[in-house]
Design an enzyme around this catalytic site. Structure first.
Site, PDB file in Angstrom:
ATOM      1  CB  ALA A  99      -0.968   0.012   1.229  1.00 53.98           C
ATOM      2  CD  GLU A 156      -2.109  -3.272  -6.547  1.00 54.62           C
ATOM      3  OE1 GLU A 156      -2.611  -2.130  -6.188  1.00 54.62           O
ATOM      4  OE2 GLU A 156      -0.940  -3.622  -6.608  1.00 54.62           O
ATOM      5  CE  LYS A 172       5.247   2.784   1.177  1.00 58.05           C
ATOM      6  NZ  LYS A 172       4.949   1.605   0.564  1.00 58.05           N
TER       7      LYS A 172
HETATM    8  O1  DER Z   1       0.158   0.187  -6.372  1.00 57.27           O
HETATM    9  C1  DER Z   1       0.115  -0.336  -5.332  1.00 57.27           C
HETATM   10  O2  DER Z   1      -0.782  -0.199  -4.346  1.00 57.27           O
HETATM   11  C2  DER Z   1       1.332  -1.154  -4.655  1.00 57.27           C
HETATM   12  O3  DER Z   1       0.941  -2.131  -3.652  1.00 57.27           O
HETATM   13  C3  DER Z   1       2.463  -0.081  -4.118  1.00 57.27           C
HETATM   14  O4  DER Z   1       2.320   1.046  -4.489  1.00 57.27           O
HETATM   15  C4  DER Z   1       2.797  -0.599  -2.771  1.00 57.27           C
HETATM   16  O5  DER Z   1       4.245   0.243  -2.428  1.00 57.27           O
HETATM   17  P1  DER Z   1       5.662  -0.456  -2.329  1.00 57.27           P
HETATM   18  O6  DER Z   1       6.205  -0.573  -3.367  1.00 57.27           O
HETATM   19  O7  DER Z   1       6.209   0.813  -1.394  1.00 57.27           O
HETATM   20  O8  DER Z   1       5.398  -1.699  -1.633  1.00 57.27           O
END
Ligand code: DER
Length: 241
Positions: A89, A109, A127
């Site tokens: 995320a 997803e 995050k």
């Molecule tokens: O696009 C998304 O939702 C991906 O899961 C991604 O943005 C997650 O981020 P990360 O590369 O820091 O794990």
């Protein structure tokens, strides 16, 4: 990477099924790379008979690299569900509402997540955000996948809904013109000043965005009791500060 790696390995330890699952969903992004590394390191009896369902080109390549069996989501037999879908995320609030779509895969997803019995979001401490979508924590807003011909109309509609900035995501140095998703669509990044915590606000905005003609899917995944499939089992792993 160590925070991502630790979050990923604890998520797999905790949530990968203890008996061989039929189907596992694998999301996109850099944290999920560590999730798949951890899964590939499990006892082969737990993965050899499992079919792994990717959520896009990057996710598929990741599985191929680890020689894990792949099944495209449209081949999931009717009535079957995915035991666990692991994903990353871009932002998570305290109620497990997420903004996803940094990798422009949020449609696939979500398509995998809604067919999973459990959706585990793996996100490190960077995050965590108090209020989803505030421009300071998430510079480019909520990713909205749109049919290319609709992007001017959707842009205008998002602005009337309160978006203070709507940007057509470009390919950057890699490509002249817009970023094109695995489904051949564009992505608009829409900044909504403050998504107050709480699934009602998030849910209302999510449903309003989805209702715009031309929108394929957006990156708001809301958990809690009224989650997008009414299932509270969105897990979240992160390293506390
Ligand atoms: O696009 C998304 O939702 C991906 O899961 C991604 O943005 C997650 O981020 P990360 O590369 O820091 O794990």
């Amino acid at each position: 990477a160590s925070a991502k790696k630790l979050a990923a390995s604890s998520a797999v330890d905790e949530h990968y099924p203890k008996s061989p699952p039929k189907y596992i969903g694998i999301g996109s992004g850099s944290t999920v790379v560590h999730v798949v590394d951890s899964i590939a390191a499990l006892d082969p009896s737990l993965t050899a008979s499992t079919k792994f369902i990717p959520t896009g080109f990057q996710s598929k390549q990741l599985l191929l690299r680890h020689k894990l069996q792949i099944l495209e989501i449209d081949l999931l037999p009717p009535g079957e569900s995915i035991s666990v879908a692991f994903d990353g995320a871009d932002e998570v609030d305290s109620q497990l509402n997420c903004i996803k779509g940094g990798g422009a895969c949020q449609f696939q997803e979500k398509l995998v997540a809604v067919q999973a019995d459990k959706f585990i979001v793996v996100a490190d401490f960077r995050k965590i955000s108090k209020t989803l979508g505030t421009p300071t924590t998430w510079p480019s807003g909520i990713p909205v996948e749109v049919v290319p011909s609709s992007y001017p109309y959707v842009t205008a509609k998002l602005e009337t809904m309160g978006a203070t900035k709507v940007v057509l995501r470009l390919g950057g140095t890699a490509k002249a013109g817009p970023c094109v998703t695995d489904n051949g669509n564009f992505v608009l990044d829409a900044v909504f000043p403050t998504l107050a915590e709480g699934e009602d606000v998030v849910q209302d905005l999510a449903e309003a965005i989805k209702g715009i003609v031309g929108v394929v899917e957006h990156g708001l995944f809301y958990g809690g009791s009224k989650g997008w499939k009414g299932r509270p089992e969105m897990g979240y792993f992160g390293m506390q500060d």
